[in-house]
Motif scaffolding. Structure first.
Motif, mmCIF file in Angstrom:
data_model
loop_
_atom_site.group_PDB
_atom_site.id
_atom_site.type_symbol
_atom_site.label_atom_id
_atom_site.label_comp_id
_atom_site.label_asym_id
_atom_site.label_seq_id
_atom_site.Cartn_x
_atom_site.Cartn_y
_atom_site.Cartn_z
ATOM 1 N N PHE A 110 0.791 -1.386 0.100
ATOM 2 C CA PHE A 110 0.038 0.067 0.075
ATOM 3 C C PHE A 110 0.723 1.325 -0.064
ATOM 4 O O PHE A 110 0.365 2.319 -0.564
ATOM 5 C CB PHE A 110 -0.700 -0.091 1.018
ATOM 6 C CG PHE A 110 -2.096 -0.898 0.922
ATOM 7 C CD1 PHE A 110 -3.111 -0.567 0.097
ATOM 8 C CD2 PHE A 110 -2.269 -1.888 1.435
ATOM 9 C CE1 PHE A 110 -4.282 -1.197 -0.063
ATOM 10 C CE2 PHE A 110 -3.293 -2.918 1.350
ATOM 11 C CZ PHE A 110 -4.406 -2.590 0.463
ATOM 12 N N PHE A 111 1.963 1.379 0.728
ATOM 13 C CA PHE A 111 2.915 2.610 0.760
ATOM 14 C C PHE A 111 3.314 2.595 -0.633
ATOM 15 O O PHE A 111 3.233 3.946 -1.123
ATOM 16 C CB PHE A 111 4.068 2.039 1.740
ATOM 17 C CG PHE A 111 4.925 3.199 1.794
ATOM 18 C CD1 PHE A 111 4.543 4.601 2.288
ATOM 19 C CD2 PHE A 111 6.130 3.572 1.346
ATOM 20 C CE1 PHE A 111 5.226 5.568 2.589
ATOM 21 C CE2 PHE A 111 7.051 4.468 1.161
ATOM 22 C CZ PHE A 111 6.686 5.628 2.089
ATOM 23 N N HIS A 112 3.803 1.648 -1.290
ATOM 24 C CA HIS A 112 4.562 2.039 -2.772
ATOM 25 C C HIS A 112 3.505 2.153 -3.646
ATOM 26 O O HIS A 112 3.571 2.697 -4.683
ATOM 27 C CB HIS A 112 5.452 0.824 -3.093
ATOM 28 C CG HIS A 112 6.804 0.889 -2.293
ATOM 29 N ND1 HIS A 112 7.557 1.864 -2.510
ATOM 30 C CD2 HIS A 112 7.131 0.255 -1.113
ATOM 31 C CE1 HIS A 112 8.772 1.811 -1.683
ATOM 32 N NE2 HIS A 112 8.429 0.839 -0.897
ATOM 33 N N GLY A 145 2.295 5.639 -3.275
ATOM 34 C CA GLY A 145 3.471 6.423 -3.794
ATOM 35 C C GLY A 145 3.557 6.463 -5.371
ATOM 36 O O GLY A 145 3.757 7.341 -6.012
ATOM 37 N N ASN A 146 3.387 5.187 -6.000
ATOM 38 C CA ASN A 146 3.469 5.112 -7.316
ATOM 39 C C ASN A 146 2.291 5.749 -8.113
ATOM 40 O O ASN A 146 2.409 6.516 -9.087
ATOM 41 C CB ASN A 146 3.184 3.597 -7.751
ATOM 42 C CG ASN A 146 4.416 2.944 -7.873
ATOM 43 O OD1 ASN A 146 5.471 3.424 -7.431
ATOM 44 N ND2 ASN A 146 4.424 1.557 -7.717
ATOM 45 N N PHE A 177 -1.757 0.673 -8.318
ATOM 46 C CA PHE A 177 -1.799 -0.473 -7.573
ATOM 47 C C PHE A 177 -1.506 -1.729 -8.260
ATOM 48 O O PHE A 177 -1.180 -2.707 -7.485
ATOM 49 C CB PHE A 177 -3.370 -0.459 -7.090
ATOM 50 C CG PHE A 177 -3.477 0.330 -5.946
ATOM 51 C CD1 PHE A 177 -3.376 -0.015 -4.549
ATOM 52 C CD2 PHE A 177 -3.819 1.603 -5.837
ATOM 53 C CE1 PHE A 177 -3.618 0.638 -3.260
ATOM 54 C CE2 PHE A 177 -4.045 2.572 -4.541
ATOM 55 C CZ PHE A 177 -4.060 2.036 -3.457
ATOM 56 N N LEU A 178 -1.964 -1.961 -9.421
ATOM 57 C CA LEU A 178 -1.827 -3.213 -10.492
ATOM 58 C C LEU A 178 -0.270 -3.434 -10.511
ATOM 59 O O LEU A 178 0.051 -4.725 -10.558
ATOM 60 C CB LEU A 178 -2.499 -3.101 -11.485
ATOM 61 C CG LEU A 178 -4.029 -3.151 -11.434
ATOM 62 C CD1 LEU A 178 -4.583 -3.084 -12.770
ATOM 63 C CD2 LEU A 178 -4.508 -4.411 -10.449
ATOM 64 N N VAL A 179 0.537 -2.468 -10.788
ATOM 65 C CA VAL A 179 1.852 -2.800 -11.046
ATOM 66 C C VAL A 179 2.827 -3.410 -10.264
ATOM 67 O O VAL A 179 3.769 -3.897 -10.290
ATOM 68 C CB VAL A 179 2.576 -1.403 -11.579
ATOM 69 C CG1 VAL A 179 2.913 -0.206 -10.656
ATOM 70 C CG2 VAL A 179 3.787 -1.614 -12.672
ATOM 71 N N ILE A 221 11.502 6.062 -11.946
ATOM 72 C CA ILE A 221 11.826 7.518 -11.041
ATOM 73 C C ILE A 221 12.363 8.442 -12.286
ATOM 74 O O ILE A 221 11.957 9.571 -12.606
ATOM 75 C CB ILE A 221 12.691 7.230 -10.057
ATOM 76 C CG1 ILE A 221 11.937 6.624 -8.793
ATOM 77 C CG2 ILE A 221 12.829 8.743 -9.459
ATOM 78 C CD1 ILE A 221 12.925 6.200 -7.648
ATOM 79 N N ILE A 222 13.469 7.991 -12.881
ATOM 80 C CA ILE A 222 13.998 8.977 -13.929
ATOM 81 C C ILE A 222 13.062 9.147 -14.914
ATOM 82 O O ILE A 222 13.249 10.406 -15.402
ATOM 83 C CB ILE A 222 15.594 7.984 -14.246
ATOM 84 C CG1 ILE A 222 16.467 8.275 -13.299
ATOM 85 C CG2 ILE A 222 16.116 8.891 -15.376
ATOM 86 C CD1 ILE A 222 17.574 7.462 -13.540
#
Length: 333
Positions: free
Chosen positions: A119-121, A124-125, A169-171, A222-223
């Motif tokens: 959930f955190f990531h 964040g995504n 969420f899916l990735v 990120i990049i």
């Protein structure tokens, strides 16, 4: 939507942990705050206050936009969704940090750790994708103002917002499912203040070369996002500088300043956290970066979007003092 993802993630985590018979570690121990043993309350109180401010502040921005029809446009809709995500983004980690500060048993179960990472990531995504979408929105609004209403329609705005959340969420599901199959049979100490990929993967009793692959995947994502946003704003600034009137330039800059500030804070802390590869930092610096990434960035979000925006100020005052709305609006005009 969040309930559906919670149910899916919980089932995947429980199934994978049951399948993995070699797993002997059933819980992890957080050691990110080793120096807080004798003064936990000194850190609990400010963190608790900050968390309450994050929740109230971001929900205020969210409901202010929802309740004020004048702010029902793509830019403010994206801001409201971003603020809503910030509430759950911090809720994925800060409550557990608070309980660890006042508990002698600073542990988290295997499933709890997997769910926290997920959930955190995922949130964040979703925020990162949404920030990229907001940059593109500002690019179209300033560089192609005549075509903006026909391009950024309410339908496309809703699709982009929903798509950011769904994709975010899916990735991450395959990655979390893979981590849940790894054997954890050795040390269980996580040298961090919340469950994160690298500290958890280092505890796996298997080949840790996958950590480098994980780092590369995260770095590329990120990049790529940073490049899109940076190129959008380079083009935006170029166009703004060509505006002949000083007032026009100031107005154009003001519409982008808040988003640019949030972008720098969000991706600045993300870069410090995930673009270091094999470089190691002292534990205290690691903790500071994690706090900036997970706590301080969401803390400043409502401040940036409300204090530097006249329309948002009016909407917030309208939310809390509806009887004064007419006078406030006339004064601003």
């Amino acid at each position: 939507m969040s309930c559906v993802f919670l149910s899916i993630a919980l089932r995947v985590a429980e199934t994978m942990v049951r399948i993995n018979q070699t797993t002997t570690v059933t819980e992890f121990l957080f050691t990110g705050f080793p120096q807080f043993e004798d003064g936990s309350l000194l850190f609990f109180i400010p963190l608790f206050v900050i968390y309450i401010f994050i929740v109230i502040g971001n929900l205020t921005v969210f409901f202010a936009v929802m309740m004020d029809t004048r702010l029902h446009n793509p830019m403010y809709n994206f801001i409201s969704i971003f603020s809503f995500l910030e509430v759950w983004y911090t809720t994925a980690t800060i409550p557990k940090m608070l309980s660890n500060l006042i508990s002698r048993q600073r542990t988290i179960s295997m499933i709890g750790c997997l769910l926290q990472m997920y959930f955190f990531h995922s949130l964040g995504n979703s925020e990162g994708i949404l920030l990229t979408t907001m940059a593109i929105d500002r690019y179209i609004a300033i560089c192609n103002p005549l075509r903006y209403p026909t391009i950024m329609t309410p339908r496309l705005c809703a699709q982009l917002s929903a798509g950011s959340c769904i994709f975010g969420f899916l990735v991450l599901l395959p990655e979390i499912a893979w981590i849940s199959t790894l054997p954890f049979c050795g040390p269980n100490q996580i040298y961090q203040i919340f469950c994160d990929f690298e500290p958890v993967l280092r505890l796996a009793c298997t080949d840790t070369s996958m950590i480098l692959i994980e780092d590369v995947i995260h770095a590329v994502a990120i990049i790529f996002s940073v490049l899109i946003i940076a190129l959008s704003y380079i083009r935006i600034i170029t166009v703004i500088l060509r505006i002949p009137s000083v007032e026009g330039r100031q107005k154009a800059f003001s519409t982008c300043a808040a988003h640019l500030g949030v972008f720098l804070m969000f991706y600045g802390s993300v870069s410090l956290m995930y673009l270091r590869f094999s470089a190691t930092f002292p534990p205290i610096l690691d903790t500071a970066i994690a706090l900036m990434f997970a706590v301080l960035a969401p803390f400043f979000n409502p401040i940036i979007y409300s204090f530097r925006n006249k329309d948002m100020k009016i909407a917030i005052k309208k939310l809390f003092c509806p009887q004064k709305t007419v006078n406030l609006s006339s004064d601003q005009l």
